[in-house]
Design an enzyme around this catalytic site. Structure first.
Site, short mmCIF file in Angstrom:
data_model
loop_
_atom_site.label_atom_id
_atom_site.label_comp_id
_atom_site.label_asym_id
_atom_site.label_seq_id
_atom_site.Cartn_x
_atom_site.Cartn_y
_atom_site.Cartn_z
N HIS A 14 20.45 -0.28 -6.79
CA HIS A 14 20.60 0.92 -7.64
C HIS A 14 20.84 0.53 -9.10
O HIS A 14 21.98 0.33 -9.53
CB HIS A 14 21.77 1.76 -7.12
N HIS A 67 19.54 1.23 -13.29
CA HIS A 67 18.78 1.99 -14.29
C HIS A 67 18.43 1.06 -15.44
O HIS A 67 19.24 0.84 -16.34
CB HIS A 67 19.62 3.16 -14.81
N ASP A 90 24.80 0.87 -9.49
CA ASP A 90 24.46 2.05 -10.29
C ASP A 90 24.62 1.71 -11.78
O ASP A 90 25.17 2.49 -12.56
CB ASP A 90 25.31 3.27 -9.92
O1 DOR Z 1 26.39 8.40 -14.13
C1 DOR Z 1 25.19 8.43 -13.94
N1 DOR Z 1 24.35 7.80 -14.76
N2 DOR Z 1 24.70 9.09 -12.88
C2 DOR Z 1 23.38 9.27 -12.71
O2 DOR Z 1 22.98 9.93 -11.80
C3 DOR Z 1 22.42 8.74 -13.67
C4 DOR Z 1 22.99 7.65 -14.44
C5 DOR Z 1 22.18 7.37 -15.67
O3 DOR Z 1 20.96 7.21 -15.55
O4 DOR Z 1 22.75 7.29 -16.75
ZN ZN Z 2 22.10 6.05 -10.58
#
Ligand code: DOR
Ligand code: ZN
Length: 418
Positions: free
Chosen positions: A57, A59, A286
């Site tokens: 996970h 980004h 994440d």
């Molecule tokens: O805190 C978050 N940041 N939750 C998400 O779902 C997306 C992520 C982001 O892309 O910044």
């Molecule tokens: Zn995420």
């Protein structure tokens, strides 16, 4: 050019063994007590050698948001954190919701120095692209708010997506996790079979699976695991939900705000219990970098970086007897490989890809923003002293990180079985 890693400590079924590891053609060729010939010898000095972590996970922000991160900077941060493979999330600009954007992203990701894969994003009307998308880890549905406009609320559409995708990742919070499970069940059964006993029966017949991203509370864990389709479900948790609580917002403000948000001490305990009970399958970062200046604005974006701190936090937890090395390997290496069917990775086994991390379990060091390689250059864990750090990271047989130094050797896209 064969490389021999000498004096490795490896973990097999909770036991620690001293072995030498021969790497040939980017693969683990031998795990042995002998000293096979090699062109290069690296003395691991009895440090721990783990399979490189697979972060399901991440980004990476490319394309469109590269002021926050890009595939090179993000992959450098991954390498420093002992992560040798990541799966990218689709909420970029443009989002990964068409095959054309996916192919474009594939080209951009060639910059990465760790291996990578892509999750495809679902929208209200991209079923045909979902069906056409090649070599993706999973389809992601946002049922709750995220960075970017990706929310899908129409239940009939969600049903179609569940049916079209062998593995769907859901970003759902609170009761929406229960809703997602209910919709998933209904996607595969006729109205005549809605009673619970039939759901259990039908669960054996459903081949598609549901992966719940970043479960953050006791209640969410219950929704994700107390249901008739447990076998089809896997659950992920993040380091920030395991090591922080809502109290941290008082001191860190926006720098401790993400979606789903931090919860209570009791929730944090329940997540740790879930790890020990086998209710949680994956720990993933994440990693959601945003610039400091963005976090300081009144309407700041949600998300925190995590690639460089996940393994140190977990090794520190190992050092204080909160988690075993076996569990760390299961949740960060083996299970992500199994769930996403990533070929040849996640295990320290002969024939597998030589994606490895060497960690010094005794190294004590503070998390320092100045040391970070992520473009955002801050961490919610700044100042925290942790014992146990990755020191060297090997990707496809190449040393890409060694004691603070990055080597820019490009990595590869992962492949999936089935
Ligand atoms: O805190 C978050 N940041 N939750 C998400 O779902 C997306 C992520 C982001 O892309 O910044
Ligand atoms: Zn995420």
């Amino acid at each position: 050019m064969p490389i021999l890693l000498k004096n490795c400590r490896i973990v097999v079924n909770e036991k620690v063994y001293s072995k030498n590891i021969l790497i040939k053609n980017g693969k683990i060729s031998k795990i042995t007590n002998k000293e096979p010939k090699a062109d290069k010898i690296i003395d691991v000095k009895n440090n721990l050698v783990l399979p490189g972590l697979i972060d399901a996970h991440v980004h990476m922000r490319e394309p469109g948001l590269t002021h926050k991160e890009d595939f090179l900077t993000g992959s450098m941060a991954a390498a420093k954190g002992g992560i040798t493979t990541f799966l990218d999330m689709p909420n970029t600009i443009p989002p990964t919701t068409t095959t054309a954007v996916l192919e474009e992203k594939r080209k951009l990701a060639k910059k990465s120095i760790v291996n990578y894969g892509f999750n495809f994003g679902a929208t209200l009307n991209n079923i045909s692209d979902i069906k056409k998308a090649k070599n993706v880890a999973a389809v992601k549905i946002y049922m709750d708010m995220t960075t970017g406009a990706m929310k899908v609320e129409d239940y009939d559409t969600i049903k179609e997506i569940f049916k079209a995708s062998k593995l769907t990742i859901i970003h759902a919070e609170d009761i929406n996790i229960k809703n997602a499970v209910d919709i998933f069940i209904k996607s595969f059964m006729s109205k005549a079979h809605v009673e619970l006993k039939n759901q259990k029966f039908l669960s054996n017949k459903i081949k598609n699976r549901l992966h719940v991203a970043h479960v953050s509370s006791e209640k969410e864990l219950r929704y994700a695991k107390n249901n008739p389709i447990k076998k089809q479900m896997t659950v992920e948790v993040t380091p920030h939900h395991l090591f922080m609580t809502e109290k941290d917002i008082q001191t860190l403000g926006a720098f401790a705000e993400m979606k789903p948000g931090l919860k209570t001490e009791q929730d944090k305990k329940a997540l740790w219990q879930g790890i020990h009970d086998g209710m949680i399958d994956v720990i993933a970062t994440d990693h959601a970098p945003h610039l400091k200046e963005e976090k300081e604005m009144a309407n700041y974006p949600f998300g925190v970086p995590g690639l460089e701190t996940m393994l140190p936090l977990l090794l520190d937890a190992f050092n204080s007897n909160k988690i075993s090395l076996k569990k760390i390997m299961q949740l960060c290496c083996e299970n992500p490989a199994k769930i996403f069917k990533i070929k040849n990775k996640g295990f320290l086994k002969e024939g597998y890809d030589a994606d490895l991390v060497i960690a010094d379990l005794d190294k004590r060091q503070a998390v320092r923003n100045d040391d970070l390689l992520t473009k955002c250059r801050w961490s919610p864990f700044e100042g925290k002293i942790l014992k146990g750090w990755p020191v060297t990271t090997i990707v496809n047989g190449n040393v890409v990180y060694d004691n603070g130094e990055i080597k820019d050797i490009k990595a590869k896209e992962v492949q999936y079985a089935g």
